[in-house]
Scaffold this motif. Sequence first.
Motif, mmCIF file in Angstrom:
data_model
loop_
_atom_site.group_PDB
_atom_site.id
_atom_site.type_symbol
_atom_site.label_atom_id
_atom_site.label_comp_id
_atom_site.label_asym_id
_atom_site.label_seq_id
_atom_site.Cartn_x
_atom_site.Cartn_y
_atom_site.Cartn_z
ATOM 1 N N LYS A 287 0.837 -1.203 0.000
ATOM 2 C CA LYS A 287 0.000 0.000 0.000
ATOM 3 C C LYS A 287 0.868 1.248 0.000
ATOM 4 O O LYS A 287 0.582 2.228 -0.702
ATOM 5 N N LEU A 288 1.940 1.230 0.790
ATOM 6 C CA LEU A 288 2.865 2.367 0.812
ATOM 7 C C LEU A 288 3.475 2.582 -0.557
ATOM 8 O O LEU A 288 3.603 3.709 -1.041
ATOM 9 N N ARG A 289 3.875 1.484 -1.196
ATOM 10 C CA ARG A 289 4.454 1.578 -2.538
ATOM 11 C C ARG A 289 3.438 2.180 -3.521
ATOM 12 O O ARG A 289 3.790 2.993 -4.365
ATOM 13 N N ARG A 290 2.185 1.736 -3.399
ATOM 14 C CA ARG A 290 1.144 2.256 -4.308
ATOM 15 C C ARG A 290 0.945 3.759 -4.113
ATOM 16 O O ARG A 290 0.835 4.511 -5.067
ATOM 17 N N TYR A 291 0.936 4.208 -2.851
ATOM 18 C CA TYR A 291 0.787 5.637 -2.562
ATOM 19 C C TYR A 291 1.946 6.437 -3.148
ATOM 20 O O TYR A 291 1.765 7.476 -3.784
ATOM 21 N N LEU A 292 3.135 5.925 -2.899
ATOM 22 C CA LEU A 292 4.314 6.643 -3.398
ATOM 23 C C LEU A 292 4.375 6.657 -4.930
ATOM 24 O O LEU A 292 4.854 7.620 -5.544
ATOM 25 N N THR A 293 3.892 5.575 -5.548
ATOM 26 C CA THR A 293 3.865 5.527 -7.021
ATOM 27 C C THR A 293 2.933 6.593 -7.586
ATOM 28 O O THR A 293 3.246 7.275 -8.573
ATOM 29 N N VAL A 294 1.760 6.755 -6.942
ATOM 30 C CA VAL A 294 0.821 7.794 -7.382
ATOM 31 C C VAL A 294 1.443 9.166 -7.237
ATOM 32 O O VAL A 294 1.351 10.027 -8.123
ATOM 33 N N ILE A 295 2.128 9.376 -6.070
ATOM 34 C CA ILE A 295 2.778 10.678 -5.852
ATOM 35 C C ILE A 295 3.859 10.910 -6.910
ATOM 36 O O ILE A 295 3.982 12.001 -7.476
ATOM 37 N N ARG A 296 4.637 9.878 -7.191
ATOM 38 C CA ARG A 296 5.723 10.009 -8.170
ATOM 39 C C ARG A 296 5.174 10.310 -9.561
ATOM 40 O O ARG A 296 5.683 11.181 -10.278
ATOM 41 N N ASN A 297 4.123 9.575 -9.995
ATOM 42 C CA ASN A 297 3.555 9.776 -11.333
ATOM 43 C C ASN A 297 3.009 11.189 -11.501
ATOM 44 O O ASN A 297 3.184 11.825 -12.542
ATOM 45 N N ASN A 298 2.323 11.695 -10.499
ATOM 46 C CA ASN A 298 1.755 13.035 -10.610
ATOM 47 C C ASN A 298 2.834 14.112 -10.527
ATOM 48 O O ASN A 298 2.706 15.177 -11.123
ATOM 49 N N THR A 299 3.907 13.804 -9.775
ATOM 50 C CA THR A 299 5.045 14.732 -9.757
ATOM 51 C C THR A 299 5.693 14.798 -11.134
ATOM 52 O O THR A 299 6.049 15.880 -11.632
ATOM 53 N N LYS A 300 5.875 13.637 -11.740
ATOM 54 C CA LYS A 300 6.439 13.603 -13.104
ATOM 55 C C LYS A 300 5.535 14.338 -14.093
ATOM 56 O O LYS A 300 6.011 15.035 -14.996
ATOM 57 N N LYS A 301 4.226 14.171 -13.922
ATOM 58 C CA LYS A 301 3.288 14.846 -14.813
ATOM 59 C C LYS A 301 3.408 16.353 -14.669
ATOM 60 O O LYS A 301 3.423 17.095 -15.666
#
Length: 475
Positions: A287-301
Amino acid sequence: MKNKSLAAQFRHTFLMTLAACLTATVLTYVLAAALFAYALDRYILPANYYQQQVSDVAAYVREKNKTLLSPSEENGLKHSFQGNGMLYQVVDSRGNLLYGTNAQKPFASAEELFDSFADETVIRQGYYIYTVPITEESGEHAGAVLLFYHISPTFANHKGWVVSAVLLLALLSPFFYMIGFTLLFSRIFAKNVNAPLQLLTEASKKIKEKNLDFEINYSSDNELGRLCSAFSEMKEELKKSLSAQWEMEQERVWMAESLAHDLKSPLSIILGYTDSLLENTPDDTEKLRRYLTVIRNNTKKSTALVQQMQYASDLERSGLRLEPSPLDIAVFLTQKIQDYQLPARQKGITLSLHLPERIPRSVCTDADKLARILDNVISNSLQYTPQGGRIDISVKAEKNRLRYIVCDTGSGFGPKDLKKALDKFYRGDESRQSKGGHSGLGLYIAAQLAGQLGGSVEIGNTKAGGACVTFWHSI
């Protein structure tokens, strides 16, 4: 003519109208006279045509004498004159009608006939009437032949009516010419006057819209020319004083709106997930990985949006240096399309590349800029093409250039899109609004880069309604 004053132009128009009417009338009358001379005796008979035949018919009657009292001789009498305009009556000694083409007798009694009509021309019933008496051997009157005719032009056949109508129109032609040439030359005069006025009207509207990028293409040494020159000078002064300020303000507004619009969604997502992590750190590593992945993707966007804006700004400010090099275009395009096959399959979209047989194997162009154009156009199509749709990419080799056509089965460009889709920061009308937000710079950057490669970008819709983007570059 446009260099003359308005008063001089009006006088010139008036004189031209008169001269044209006079010339056309004289020419028409000459042609009408020639037509009349040609038609006379062919299609139009002269006024005395039947009068000239009276003496010959009278000689025929005297020759036949009493035999003409028999109706069997009627055909012979008919053939003694030409045309259908002469009527006749054959009567006996008592004035009784034996036969003829006129049933109404012009005399009251036999005495009047032989006393007043014989060998005389009288006018009765609207006709000229010449009476040829028929006599016995003893000299007594046995009867008479009455010949009825008009002294006026007549027509030999239907062509005569046509010629007559043409001649009548020729007589009335001055009125028609006056009306026609007045309309013609007045329209020319009005066009000469309206042309600069229309330019000034359009220029006024553009200034009202804060658009000073126009020219008044009219020059003349008259009142209107001087007015246009004065207007152009005023426009240049306005452009010098306001253009820079307008552009800076517009750029600032566009940039602020674009950043606010495009960064709102990803930053809101980042903030939401970050707050969730701060408030309650999940024990579940997945779950932590999933949260961080969402944060990373939107940061990249968000980063990509800012970089795209920076790229557009650099492109405008100084332009990017071209680095042309030989490029195997078939291999390059095949690889580029392969890069998009995965996201296309994820949406159920069929992505096809169509290469002609005679495409040049090697072309000299800037591969990075061409790749960026294709990226912007193809990603745009992927974004707007629905599940199960199709994107077709075609290449055509033309003289000294390559043309690329990218068509999809999406919603297509709306009327507003067709006018503004290549503008900076334009996001499209409601039918093509992005669900995830975008900078409105994709097609703008593609158009700028195509221009640097010696080409341009055009947009339109297919017959089925999908969007179609065409761009080309020189080779």
